[in-house]
Design a protein around this motif. Structure first.
Motif, PDB file in Angstrom:
ATOM      1  N   THR A  84       0.822  -1.207   0.000  1.00 20.35           N
ATOM      2  CA  THR A  84       0.000   0.000   0.000  1.00 20.35           C
ATOM      3  C   THR A  84       0.854   1.254   0.000  1.00 20.35           C
ATOM      4  O   THR A  84       0.526   2.229  -0.652  1.00 20.35           O
ATOM      5  CB  THR A  84      -0.932   0.007   1.224  1.00 20.35           C
ATOM      6  N   LEU A  85       1.952   1.236   0.725  1.00 19.53           N
ATOM      7  CA  LEU A  85       2.883   2.369   0.770  1.00 19.53           C
ATOM      8  C   LEU A  85       4.297   1.835   0.628  1.00 19.53           C
ATOM      9  O   LEU A  85       4.591   0.728   1.085  1.00 19.53           O
ATOM     10  CB  LEU A  85       2.758   3.112   2.103  1.00 19.53           C
ATOM     11  N   PRO A  86       5.173   2.624   0.021  1.00 25.15           N
ATOM     12  CA  PRO A  86       6.556   2.179  -0.057  1.00 25.15           C
ATOM     13  C   PRO A  86       7.139   1.989   1.343  1.00 25.15           C
ATOM     14  O   PRO A  86       6.914   2.786   2.238  1.00 25.15           O
ATOM     15  CB  PRO A  86       7.266   3.307  -0.806  1.00 25.15           C
ATOM     16  N   GLY A  87       7.860   0.911   1.529  1.00 23.34           N
ATOM     17  CA  GLY A  87       8.487   0.628   2.816  1.00 23.34           C
ATOM     18  C   GLY A  87       7.639  -0.227   3.742  1.00 23.34           C
ATOM     19  O   GLY A  87       8.100  -0.622   4.793  1.00 23.34           O
ATOM     20  N   THR A  88       6.389  -0.505   3.367  1.00 28.29           N
ATOM     21  CA  THR A  88       5.551  -1.353   4.210  1.00 28.29           C
ATOM     22  C   THR A  88       5.670  -2.806   3.758  1.00 28.29           C
ATOM     23  O   THR A  88       6.086  -3.092   2.645  1.00 28.29           O
ATOM     24  CB  THR A  88       4.068  -0.938   4.135  1.00 28.29           C
ATOM     25  N   MET A  89       5.288  -3.702   4.638  1.00 28.89           N
ATOM     26  CA  MET A  89       5.342  -5.126   4.333  1.00 28.89           C
ATOM     27  C   MET A  89       4.264  -5.451   3.296  1.00 28.89           C
ATOM     28  O   MET A  89       3.089  -5.165   3.516  1.00 28.89           O
ATOM     29  CB  MET A  89       5.106  -5.929   5.611  1.00 28.89           C
ATOM     30  N   PRO A  90       4.639  -6.028   2.156  1.00 25.35           N
ATOM     31  CA  PRO A  90       3.639  -6.301   1.128  1.00 25.35           C
ATOM     32  C   PRO A  90       2.768  -7.512   1.485  1.00 25.35           C
ATOM     33  O   PRO A  90       3.207  -8.439   2.142  1.00 25.35           O
ATOM     34  CB  PRO A  90       4.465  -6.583  -0.118  1.00 25.35           C
ATOM     35  N   GLU A  91       1.527  -7.457   1.046  1.00 26.90           N
ATOM     36  CA  GLU A  91       0.615  -8.598   1.159  1.00 26.90           C
ATOM     37  C   GLU A  91       0.785  -9.433  -0.107  1.00 26.90           C
ATOM     38  O   GLU A  91       0.859  -8.892  -1.205  1.00 26.90           O
ATOM     39  CB  GLU A  91      -0.828  -8.107   1.274  1.00 26.90           C
ATOM     40  N   VAL A  92       0.858 -10.742   0.041  1.00 25.01           N
ATOM     41  CA  VAL A  92       1.059 -11.622  -1.102  1.00 25.01           C
ATOM     42  C   VAL A  92      -0.279 -12.227  -1.504  1.00 25.01           C
ATOM     43  O   VAL A  92      -1.015 -12.744  -0.658  1.00 25.01           O
ATOM     44  CB  VAL A  92       2.082 -12.728  -0.776  1.00 25.01           C
ATOM     45  N   PHE A  93      -0.603 -12.131  -2.784  1.00 23.68           N
ATOM     46  CA  PHE A  93      -1.838 -12.677  -3.340  1.00 23.68           C
ATOM     47  C   PHE A  93      -1.462 -13.797  -4.307  1.00 23.68           C
ATOM     48  O   PHE A  93      -0.791 -13.561  -5.307  1.00 23.68           O
ATOM     49  CB  PHE A  93      -2.607 -11.561  -4.065  1.00 23.68           C
ATOM     50  N   ALA A  94      -1.877 -15.018  -3.982  1.00 20.21           N
ATOM     51  CA  ALA A  94      -1.597 -16.172  -4.849  1.00 20.21           C
ATOM     52  C   ALA A  94      -2.722 -16.320  -5.863  1.00 20.21           C
ATOM     53  O   ALA A  94      -3.906 -16.135  -5.535  1.00 20.21           O
ATOM     54  CB  ALA A  94      -1.473 -17.437  -4.013  1.00 20.21           C
ATOM     55  N   PHE A  95      -2.354 -16.663  -7.096  1.00 22.71           N
ATOM     56  CA  PHE A  95      -3.352 -16.783  -8.163  1.00 22.71           C
ATOM     57  C   PHE A  95      -2.968 -17.907  -9.113  1.00 22.71           C
ATOM     58  O   PHE A  95      -1.851 -18.406  -9.105  1.00 22.71           O
ATOM     59  CB  PHE A  95      -3.491 -15.464  -8.924  1.00 22.71           C
ATOM     60  N   SER A  96      -3.933 -18.312  -9.945  1.00 21.23           N
ATOM     61  CA  SER A  96      -3.733 -19.316 -10.995  1.00 21.23           C
ATOM     62  C   SER A  96      -4.121 -18.687 -12.323  1.00 21.23           C
ATOM     63  O   SER A  96      -4.944 -17.771 -12.368  1.00 21.23           O
ATOM     64  CB  SER A  96      -4.606 -20.545 -10.751  1.00 21.23           C
TER      65      SER A  96
END
Length: 193
Positions: free
Chosen positions: A92-104
């Motif tokens: 969401t913001l630079p420097g924050t921990m990213p959320e990982v979205f898995a997809f097919s």
């Protein structure tokens, strides 16, 4: 002794006796086929039900939407059924921990476009299909159907709303310039003796 004097023991029923007891014109009784019925009940019916359920879950979209971020990985994997599986990191913001979205991905053309946009910020359009009975169609419930490259990061001048000052300091043509907020200086403190 002659053959006429010998009494032969009675014999049991045979097919001729059964045919003789049947009414004339009555069709013969059919043989029961238990093996065929068991095959039908325990093999064919479950396969048909599973196929019908799979078709329904792949045709019905539970939800759809878009996710934006950077594609971390995309690979084709599987023992029997090869599917494209990937992950996108959404920050969401630079420097924050990213959320990982898995997809097919089911379509090879979409997977190729994702591979070509690797390293760029992308927006993935996905459809969620819940209840798929096998992983042959994908390991996740989220199937990406389209991809587009997103220019710039959120809050960057390329995505700034109309009327703000671009990086060059001059207003964009056809927009009203917005003045920056006034600069405030902290009050001066007198030196200590």
């Amino acid at each position: 002794m002659a053959d006429e004097d010998i009494e032969l023991p009675g014999r049991g029923y045979n097919t001729e006796d059964v045919r003789a007891q049947r009414e004339p014109g009555e069709p013969p009784k059919r043989k029961r086929r238990w093996g065929l019925w068991l095959l039908l009940i325990f093999v064919i019916v479950p396969v048909l039900l599973l196929s019908l359920w799979t078709a329904i879950t792949l045709a019905y979209t539970y939800s759809s939407g878009e996710r934006a971020g950077y594609v971390q990985k995309l690979s084709k994997k599987g023992w029997l059924c090869k599917t494209w599986e990937g992950e996108i990191a959404m920050a969401t913001l630079p420097g924050t921990m990213p959320e990982v979205f898995a997809f097919s991905v089911r379509d090879d053309a979409v997977a190729e476009r994702i591979n070509q946009s690797m390293g760029s910020r992308v927006s993935l359009h996905y459809e969620e299909h819940r209840g798929i009975p096998t992983s042959c169609f994908g390991e996740t419930d989220y199937f990406v159907t389209d991809v587009r490259v997103v220019e710039g990061l959120p809050g960057s001048p390329a995505n700034a709303p109309a009327g703000t000052l671009p990086s060059s300091g001059t207003p964009a043509p056809g927009t009203t310039p917005v003045a920056p907020p006034p600069a405030t200086t902290p009050p001066a403190t007198p030196p200590r003796p």
